[in-house]
Design an enzyme around this catalytic site. Structure first.
Site, PDB file in Angstrom:
ATOM      1  N   LYS A 107       0.840  -1.189   0.000  1.00  0.00           N
ATOM      2  CA  LYS A 107       0.000   0.000   0.000  1.00  0.00           C
ATOM      3  C   LYS A 107       0.868   1.230   0.000  1.00  0.00           C
ATOM      4  O   LYS A 107       2.071   1.112   0.236  1.00  0.00           O
ATOM      5  CB  LYS A 107      -0.972  -0.021   1.187  1.00  0.00           C
ATOM      6  CG  LYS A 107      -0.305  -0.190   2.552  1.00  0.00           C
ATOM      7  CD  LYS A 107      -1.255   0.049   3.686  1.00  0.00           C
ATOM      8  CE  LYS A 107      -2.116  -1.128   4.077  1.00  0.00           C
ATOM      9  NZ  LYS A 107      -2.869  -0.936   5.323  1.00  0.00           N
TER      10      LYS A 107
ATOM     11  N   LYS B  98       0.717  -9.420   0.860  1.00  0.00           N
ATOM     12  CA  LYS B  98      -0.544  -9.376   0.124  1.00  0.00           C
ATOM     13  C   LYS B  98      -0.831  -7.972  -0.398  1.00  0.00           C
ATOM     14  O   LYS B  98      -0.386  -6.972   0.172  1.00  0.00           O
ATOM     15  CB  LYS B  98      -1.699  -9.853   1.011  1.00  0.00           C
ATOM     16  CG  LYS B  98      -2.111  -8.854   2.076  1.00  0.00           C
ATOM     17  CD  LYS B  98      -3.470  -9.197   2.663  1.00  0.00           C
ATOM     18  CE  LYS B  98      -4.006  -8.057   3.528  1.00  0.00           C
ATOM     19  NZ  LYS B  98      -4.395  -6.857   2.785  1.00  0.00           N
TER      20      LYS B  98
ATOM     21  N   ASP C 296      -2.956  -4.741  -0.680  1.00  0.00           N
ATOM     22  CA  ASP C 296      -4.007  -4.074   0.068  1.00  0.00           C
ATOM     23  C   ASP C 296      -5.324  -4.392  -0.653  1.00  0.00           C
ATOM     24  O   ASP C 296      -5.349  -4.498  -1.884  1.00  0.00           O
ATOM     25  CB  ASP C 296      -3.746  -2.567   0.059  1.00  0.00           C
ATOM     26  CG  ASP C 296      -4.645  -1.842   1.043  1.00  0.00           C
ATOM     27  OD1 ASP C 296      -4.938  -2.395   2.119  1.00  0.00           O
ATOM     28  OD2 ASP C 296      -5.067  -0.711   0.729  1.00  0.00           O
TER      29      ASP C 296
ATOM     30  N   HIS D 254     -10.849 -11.311   3.304  1.00  0.00           N
ATOM     31  CA  HIS D 254     -10.754  -9.967   3.893  1.00  0.00           C
ATOM     32  C   HIS D 254     -12.160  -9.529   4.316  1.00  0.00           C
ATOM     33  O   HIS D 254     -13.125  -9.804   3.611  1.00  0.00           O
ATOM     34  CB  HIS D 254     -10.175  -8.998   2.860  1.00  0.00           C
ATOM     35  CG  HIS D 254      -9.885  -7.638   3.423  1.00  0.00           C
ATOM     36  ND1 HIS D 254     -10.879  -6.721   3.679  1.00  0.00           N
ATOM     37  CD2 HIS D 254      -8.725  -7.061   3.800  1.00  0.00           C
ATOM     38  CE1 HIS D 254     -10.329  -5.622   4.185  1.00  0.00           C
ATOM     39  NE2 HIS D 254      -9.021  -5.800   4.264  1.00  0.00           N
TER      40      HIS D 254
END
Lengths: 381, 381
Positions: A145, A170, A172, A261
């Site tokens: 990010k 991973k 964002d 998520h």
């Protein structure tokens, strides 16, 4: 909330525990209502005798006052009514009654005759540890990010994190297919960057691509991610629907670990008397939908889950569900390296600690920040 | 909740109004938090100056105390951050902050630059009226039920309802692909039964097939339904994800009216201080996702929506949204013929009244019960 007792249901019924904000007497009436609302949705007095009334209508199996005004009821349903569809399982379990306040879905009790229709987590805890070559400790994850960086910049971050020994790097969940870092370019570069770092360190870090997308795009992006060498998929089932995640997890052409998520799922768990329990939503349902790791906001961060709710999630991630493997609870949401000792004690080894922005606070050398985090983790495991 | 004022945003930003359960001062801080949480999800102090900070981070456009402890803020976001994905639009609008209690999404203000990526309702009110040959009155709908009946029995019901002049005869949302009435068989028979009745009466009733299903199955079932001569699709976006409904609505091979069903959406609207407003969820978002008719539980039935919440839905179904057509509010959930006068006054002509089990209460002759309902409707229009 762990199961109070296991019912001895025949293999052709499954059970759901609900918490009702009612007196015992009102709860009895409400439980009857649930039996009809969730199945035939038809006036009881007009229902002909026979199979539909005897078998398809839900059945109250247990009723227990937990405290004054709080009653747990267990309702069983016929397996045939849900068939093999996760969409229809969720519908029978909580479709219409989600619209009636004062009913909370607490947990599912599913017989093997129903569970056999689900693969569940493909890797599970053991499989993911093998994949990552990581045993005897919690796993570490971080996020690329902020959105707005180029693919090149994100790949450089990924490289640094992998160099520093973070297991899972991973996207964002806000990185999708924006012009700043188009999906294919980003995923190819980030996967390559992590491979390059692994070659240098001998490590086995993975890059996890966010494939949350409309309809068929999610599948196409997952196949692209696989081809590019991504080591896992990130999915927001609140945005795609739970079944889209299940399909990606069960697709043998993809065969990658799946992280869920929690975006756009919050309203399910913000009320203690409505919605779905943390145990059922982030534990049981996520595993039915194939998550190997379940991301959620840890207590004490930017969000509001309590210690107890986080414990319920961790329990739901490993509660017995037939052949379904346990998933990793993945506490996140404003975590910092300072929280590692506390999280290690609370979760033990079977968790993934996801630290995003917090890894940037110790200066611009992300590899070094990552190494420090790994050292800290090994110290407190 | 209708827009308080329209902002003059440039075409490259869209706006979202949130209701915060905060003091004015706390609301200001929380609004800043939303700007970061929903976009870069990155510590503000670490964000470099430039495009990301100036354009991609959300921006507080308005802040107004509605009453003590209740503040409305309007935040604008860059159109590029959502691209063309409905999943990502929902994510930016309410993904992570759905997990923070005390924030309620009130309404969307979307510029044409964003709306042009959506087809919205294919038929809308006018198109559906044309399709059904029904003008100058509310429309009538009913549901085939209960689950457990055979395809033959359901088709016989459909025939009777069409004979009696009900405009829209839809599957109960609990009818999926169960062994009692497998999808293809049921849909073929019900569609044929309605055609047969239309031939006899000269009417233009339609059969609406429930295609709520896992992943690709929804599309396959929709294509089957089209081929079988169904006149519309029923979708539960809470179960399939909103984007699945959008895709079915926008697919030119299908080109059928779409009705949305509220199953598994309840937790979004059960709290007045969290979740999504009725206006935004059942009005604006359903239209973005292509619903021509939006089913929801009417006030005074088996569910708990209030009169005011129902009015908000009706407003959301027709609030200006660029080229997106208005949808029909479709109040349901325990409605009976006796409610027709009251509903006619409340909703006026631009609504669909969905009466399911209530049509069975007047005896076994469903065609006759339907005719009585039609007469009643014409009397009070």
């Amino acid at each position: 909330m762990p199961a109070k007792s296991s019912l001895n249901l025949s293999g052709n019924r499954f059970a759901v525990a609900y918490r009702l904000s009612d007196s015992l007497e009102a709860a009895w009436a409400r439980a009857q209502d649930i039996c009809f609302e969730q199945t035939v949705e038809f006036p009881e007095e007009l229902l002909p005798a026979g199979e539909i009334r005897d078998h398809l209508v839900g059945r109250v199996e247990a009723l227990e006052e937990l405290e004054p005004g709080q009653v747990e009821v267990v309702v069983s349903y016929a397996v045939e009514i849900v068939g093999a569809d996760l969409t229809q399982l969720l519908n029978v379990v909580f479709g219409n009654i989600s619209l009636k306040p004062g009913v909370r879905l607490e947990r599912l009790e599913l017989p093997e005759s129903l569970l056999q229709r689900y693969r569940g987590p493909r890797f599970g805890r053991e499989g993911l540890r093998d994949w990552l070559g990581a045993s005897g400790r919690p796993l570490l994850a971080t996020a690329l990010k902020p959105v707005g960086l180029t693919s090149h910049e994100l790949a450089e971050q990924a490289y640094q994190f992998a160099l520093g020994g973070i297991d899972i790097i991973k996207d964002d969940h806000g990185l999708t297919d924006q012009p700043f870092a188009p999906f294919r370019e980003r995923v190819e570069r980030c996967a390559e960057a992590v491979r390059r770092a692994n070659r240098e360190t001998g490590g086995r870090s993975i890059y996890v691509a966010n494939v949350t997308a409309p309809g068929e795009e999610a599948l196409e992006r997952a196949l692209l991610a696989k081809a590019a060498g991504a080591g896992g998929l990130l999915v927001c089932p609140g945005l795609t629907g739970f079944d889209t995640m299940r399909r990606l997890a069960e697709d043998d052409r993809i065969a990658l670990p799946v992280m869920s998520h929690p975006a756009f799922l919050g309203s399910w768990v913000t009320s203690p008397t409505s919605g779905i329990s943390h145990h059922a939503l982030f534990g049981q349902i996520m595993r039915l939908a194939g998550a190997d790791a379940v991301i959620y906001p840890n207590w004490g961060g930017r969000f509001s889950f309590s210690r107890d709710e986080c414990r319920q999630i961790a329990e739901g991630c490993e509660a017995p569900m037939g052949h379904l493997k346990p998933a990793f609870p993945t506490p996140a949401g404003g975590m910092t390296p300072e929280r590692i000792p506390e999280m290690s004690v609370f979760y033990g080894q079977d968790a993934i600690f996801l630290i995003g922005g917090g890894l940037h606070r110790d200066g611009p050398d992300l590899a070094q920040n990552s190494r420090r985090l790994v050292d800290l983790l090994l110290q407190y495991r």
